[in-house]
Design a protein around this motif. Sequence first.
Motif, PDB file in Angstrom:
ATOM      1  N   ALA A   1       0.834  -1.210   0.000  1.00  0.00           N
ATOM      2  CA  ALA A   1       0.000   0.000   0.000  1.00  0.00           C
ATOM      3  C   ALA A   1       0.871   1.264   0.000  1.00  0.00           C
ATOM      4  N   LEU A   2       1.927   1.266   0.792  1.00  0.00           N
ATOM      5  CA  LEU A   2       2.815   2.430   0.830  1.00  0.00           C
ATOM      6  C   LEU A   2       3.504   2.645  -0.510  1.00  0.00           C
ATOM      7  N   ASN A   3       3.997   1.575  -1.111  1.00  0.00           N
ATOM      8  CA  ASN A   3       4.671   1.711  -2.400  1.00  0.00           C
ATOM      9  C   ASN A   3       3.722   2.224  -3.470  1.00  0.00           C
ATOM     10  N   GLU A   4       2.473   1.799  -3.415  1.00  0.00           N
ATOM     11  CA  GLU A   4       1.482   2.275  -4.386  1.00  0.00           C
ATOM     12  C   GLU A   4       1.199   3.767  -4.172  1.00  0.00           C
ATOM     13  N   LYS A   5       1.053   4.185  -2.923  1.00  0.00           N
ATOM     14  CA  LYS A   5       0.759   5.591  -2.624  1.00  0.00           C
ATOM     15  C   LYS A   5       1.926   6.506  -2.974  1.00  0.00           C
ATOM     16  N   MET A   6       3.145   6.038  -2.741  1.00  0.00           N
ATOM     17  CA  MET A   6       4.311   6.895  -2.941  1.00  0.00           C
ATOM     18  C   MET A   6       4.816   6.875  -4.372  1.00  0.00           C
ATOM     19  N   SER A   7       4.501   5.869  -5.113  1.00  0.00           N
ATOM     20  CA  SER A   7       4.921   5.717  -6.509  1.00  0.00           C
ATOM     21  C   SER A   7       6.342   6.203  -6.769  1.00  0.00           C
ATOM     22  N   GLY A   8       7.298   5.498  -6.169  1.00  0.00           N
ATOM     23  CA  GLY A   8       8.680   5.785  -6.503  1.00  0.00           C
ATOM     24  C   GLY A   8       9.589   6.171  -5.363  1.00  0.00           C
ATOM     25  N   GLY A   9       9.086   6.210  -4.163  1.00  0.00           N
ATOM     26  CA  GLY A   9       9.977   6.489  -3.057  1.00  0.00           C
ATOM     27  C   GLY A   9       9.710   7.809  -2.380  1.00  0.00           C
ATOM     28  N   PHE A  10      10.514   8.059  -1.378  1.00  0.00           N
ATOM     29  CA  PHE A  10      10.385   9.235  -0.531  1.00  0.00           C
ATOM     30  C   PHE A  10      11.793   9.753  -0.298  1.00  0.00           C
ATOM     31  N   ASP A  11      12.168  10.800  -1.001  1.00  0.00           N
ATOM     32  CA  ASP A  11      13.551  11.265  -1.012  1.00  0.00           C
ATOM     33  C   ASP A  11      13.922  12.227   0.113  1.00  0.00           C
ATOM     34  N   ALA A  12      12.993  12.581   0.975  1.00  0.00           N
ATOM     35  CA  ALA A  12      13.269  13.593   1.988  1.00  0.00           C
ATOM     36  C   ALA A  12      14.073  13.068   3.175  1.00  0.00           C
ATOM     37  N   GLY A  13      14.166  11.757   3.342  1.00  0.00           N
ATOM     38  CA  GLY A  13      14.880  11.174   4.471  1.00  0.00           C
ATOM     39  C   GLY A  13      14.481   9.728   4.659  1.00  0.00           C
TER      40      GLY A  13
ATOM     41  N   MET B   1      10.286   0.351   6.721  1.00  0.00           N
ATOM     42  CA  MET B   1      11.198   1.450   6.417  1.00  0.00           C
ATOM     43  C   MET B   1      10.728   2.131   5.125  1.00  0.00           C
ATOM     44  N   VAL B   2      10.796   3.461   5.102  1.00  0.00           N
ATOM     45  CA  VAL B   2      10.411   4.238   3.923  1.00  0.00           C
ATOM     46  C   VAL B   2      11.554   5.195   3.605  1.00  0.00           C
ATOM     47  N   ASP B   3      12.054   5.127   2.358  1.00  0.00           N
ATOM     48  CA  ASP B   3      13.139   6.013   1.938  1.00  0.00           C
ATOM     49  C   ASP B   3      13.069   6.232   0.434  1.00  0.00           C
ATOM     50  N   GLY B   4      14.142   6.681  -0.158  1.00  0.00           N
ATOM     51  CA  GLY B   4      14.179   6.971  -1.589  1.00  0.00           C
ATOM     52  C   GLY B   4      13.954   5.756  -2.473  1.00  0.00           C
ATOM     53  N   ASN B   5      14.101   4.556  -1.901  1.00  0.00           N
ATOM     54  CA  ASN B   5      13.871   3.323  -2.662  1.00  0.00           C
ATOM     55  C   ASN B   5      12.454   2.797  -2.507  1.00  0.00           C
ATOM     56  N   GLY B   6      11.622   3.477  -1.733  1.00  0.00           N
ATOM     57  CA  GLY B   6      10.264   3.024  -1.504  1.00  0.00           C
ATOM     58  C   GLY B   6      10.108   2.461  -0.107  1.00  0.00           C
TER      59      GLY B   6
END
Length: 96
Positions: A11-23, A36-41
Amino acid sequence: MSDAIETAVAALNEKMSGGFDAGIAKFVIEGEGSIMVDGNGARAGDEEADVTMTAEADTFQSMMEGDLNPTAAFMSGKLSVDGDMGLAMQLGAVLG
């Protein structure tokens, strides 16, 4: 890995579509494990993070389904945040 964690990662990967680059953020789902959530998803894991957010499984599910705003969950005490509050707010905005 529990079914709840597997479902939450998807669900998180679908919502973020590509990762979270802020930290680096960590979601702890009580009784299930952590994500874990980061620039790789998103992925299952329990590592050091800039911010750790903790919630019960039903609260996390409600946030993923869009029924509960992450800010409202925090304000009502259903979501606890430890660490970089600004990063938590950025991730909350991404999740909607």
